[in-house]
Write a protein that holds these residues in place. Structure first.
Motif, PDB file in Angstrom:
ATOM      1  N   GLY A  41       0.771  -1.223   0.000  1.00 52.99           N
ATOM      2  CA  GLY A  41       0.000   0.000   0.000  1.00 52.99           C
ATOM      3  C   GLY A  41       0.807   1.280   0.000  1.00 52.99           C
ATOM      4  N   LYS A  42       2.112   1.141  -0.178  1.00 47.37           N
ATOM      5  CA  LYS A  42       2.986   2.330  -0.131  1.00 47.37           C
ATOM      6  C   LYS A  42       3.586   2.618  -1.509  1.00 47.37           C
ATOM      7  CE  LYS A  42       3.077   2.635   4.502  1.00 47.37           C
ATOM      8  NZ  LYS A  42       2.856   3.847   5.308  1.00 47.37           N
ATOM      9  N   ARG A  43       4.283   3.721  -1.594  1.00 46.63           N
ATOM     10  CA  ARG A  43       4.947   4.095  -2.836  1.00 46.63           C
ATOM     11  C   ARG A  43       6.253   3.311  -2.991  1.00 46.63           C
ATOM     12  NH1 ARG A  43       6.559  10.221  -1.332  1.00 46.63           N
ATOM     13  NH2 ARG A  43       5.561   9.888   0.656  1.00 46.63           N
TER      14      ARG A  43
ATOM     15  N   PHE B  91       0.684   6.687  -9.707  1.00 44.53           N
ATOM     16  CA  PHE B  91       1.798   7.340  -9.022  1.00 44.53           C
ATOM     17  C   PHE B  91       2.334   8.482  -9.882  1.00 44.53           C
ATOM     18  CE2 PHE B  91       2.451   4.696  -5.407  1.00 44.53           C
ATOM     19  CZ  PHE B  91       2.167   3.401  -5.779  1.00 44.53           C
ATOM     20  N   CYS B  92       2.484   9.618  -9.258  1.00 46.31           N
ATOM     21  CA  CYS B  92       3.231  10.713  -9.859  1.00 46.31           C
ATOM     22  C   CYS B  92       4.680  10.591  -9.387  1.00 46.31           C
ATOM     23  CB  CYS B  92       2.620  12.039  -9.388  1.00 46.31           C
ATOM     24  SG  CYS B  92       3.492  13.511  -9.923  1.00 46.31           S
ATOM     25  N   ALA B  93       5.608  10.995 -10.201  1.00 45.60           N
ATOM     26  CA  ALA B  93       7.017  10.975  -9.815  1.00 45.60           C
ATOM     27  C   ALA B  93       7.712  12.183 -10.418  1.00 45.60           C
ATOM     28  CB  ALA B  93       7.692   9.688 -10.272  1.00 45.60           C
ATOM     29  N   GLU B 103      17.540   9.367  -9.844  1.00 43.98           N
ATOM     30  CA  GLU B 103      16.506   8.796  -9.009  1.00 43.98           C
ATOM     31  C   GLU B 103      15.133   9.397  -9.293  1.00 43.98           C
ATOM     32  OE1 GLU B 103      17.309   9.156  -4.863  1.00 43.98           O
ATOM     33  OE2 GLU B 103      15.366   8.299  -4.259  1.00 43.98           O
ATOM     34  N   LEU B 104      14.152   8.516  -9.347  1.00 44.22           N
ATOM     35  CA  LEU B 104      12.760   8.918  -9.390  1.00 44.22           C
ATOM     36  C   LEU B 104      12.228   9.008  -7.973  1.00 44.22           C
ATOM     37  CD1 LEU B 104      11.027   6.689 -12.086  1.00 44.22           C
ATOM     38  CD2 LEU B 104      11.485   9.122 -12.230  1.00 44.22           C
ATOM     39  N   PHE B 105      11.515  10.080  -7.683  1.00 46.97           N
ATOM     40  CA  PHE B 105      10.870  10.226  -6.380  1.00 46.97           C
ATOM     41  C   PHE B 105       9.369  10.081  -6.614  1.00 46.97           C
ATOM     42  CE2 PHE B 105      14.284  11.734  -3.599  1.00 46.97           C
ATOM     43  CZ  PHE B 105      15.266  12.048  -4.529  1.00 46.97           C
ATOM     44  N   PHE B 106       8.793   9.087  -5.977  1.00 47.33           N
ATOM     45  CA  PHE B 106       7.371   8.809  -6.172  1.00 47.33           C
ATOM     46  C   PHE B 106       6.519   9.476  -5.105  1.00 47.33           C
ATOM     47  CE2 PHE B 106       7.098   5.634  -9.513  1.00 47.33           C
ATOM     48  CZ  PHE B 106       8.380   5.140  -9.590  1.00 47.33           C
ATOM     49  N   GLY B 107       5.323   9.869  -5.489  1.00 52.84           N
ATOM     50  CA  GLY B 107       4.324  10.279  -4.522  1.00 52.84           C
ATOM     51  C   GLY B 107       3.691   9.060  -3.884  1.00 52.84           C
ATOM     52  N   GLU B 108       2.770   9.298  -2.950  1.00 50.05           N
ATOM     53  CA  GLU B 108       2.121   8.205  -2.227  1.00 50.05           C
ATOM     54  C   GLU B 108       1.087   7.483  -3.079  1.00 50.05           C
ATOM     55  OE1 GLU B 108       3.751   8.321   1.864  1.00 50.05           O
ATOM     56  OE2 GLU B 108       2.744   6.859   0.614  1.00 50.05           O
TER      57      GLU B 108
END
Lengths: 111, 115
Positions: A41-43, B91-93, B103-108
């Motif tokens: 359930g997490k990113r 997911f937005c990144a 690095e990709l940073f993902f949202g929740e």
């Protein structure tokens, strides 16, 4: 386009044992290979990455090895702990601007 | 630590309705992305965005999808007429440098349920 294959799809290990997950890729121009950990359930979160100018990189209990000739890279987790239980994804970029992710490995560490 | 934020966290909609998912990337990042993850499956690339235009899109990103950066902070994904198979986590990144090099940073994530 890039084709990334990941094995195994599921992996169970006893706490304290090592876990190894392998990925292969097809685009020989790929030069950056990240590993992401995704808890339920997490990113996805980056845990380690490697660039094509090195063959191995280590960060505490986690290491990644890269064989550019064979086009495969592997994630190694030593001294596994229950909190390592998650789904792990490898990724590789194509020559354009997108990452292709592997199909994921569900790791279960049994206490 | 700066992070990518997404809203809503969960949206339930009827088939055929329009949906807009919102994202605020990390402020100094220049590259923005949307990914989709159907339950239990892998993360799939939808679209990348740089310099106020789409730089690449996958075959999933058909005419029903569009992206926009309406102001200096938000990055939105619109699905024009939702289908049952659009149900997924989106997911937005963002990244500081072009994808494929950093690095990709993902949202929740935003969970979309289409009924």
């Amino acid at each position: 386009g890039e084709n990334v294959e990941q094995h195994p799809s599921t992996l169970s290990v006893q706490e304290g044992d090592s876990a190894v997950i392998k990925c292969t890729y097809s685009d020989s121009a790929s030069n950056y290979f990240p590993w992401y950990k995704q808890e339920l359930g997490k990113r996805p979160q980056l845990i380690i990455d490697i660039r094509s100018n090195v063959g191995e990189k280590k960060d505490q209990r986690i290491a990644v090895t890269l064989n550019k000739t064979a086009k495969h890279f592997s994630l190694h987790i030593t001294e596994t702990q229950p909190e390592d239980s998650a789904v792990y994804f490898c990724a590789a970029p194509n020559t354009g601007n997108q990452f292709y992710f592997g199909t994921g490995t569900s790791l279960t560490v049994i206490p | 630590e700066p992070e990518v934020t997404q809203t809503p966290s969960h949206q339930v909609t009827q088939m055929g309705q329009e949906v807009i998912l919102r994202c605020v990337p990390i402020s100094n990042h220049l590259y923005f992305y949307w990914y989709r993850q159907i339950l239990g499956q892998k993360v799939e690339f939808l679209v990348s965005f740089y310099n106020n235009e789409i730089s690449e899109k996958s075959e999933i990103f058909d005419d029903q999808f569009s992206v926009e950066r309406p102001d200096g902070s938000n990055f939105t994904l619109k699905i024009r007429s939702t289908k049952l198979e659009d149900s997924a986590m989106y997911f937005c990144a963002s990244s500081e440098v072009g994808q494929g090099t950093g690095e990709l940073f993902f949202g929740e994530g935003s969970r979309l349920t289409v009924l």
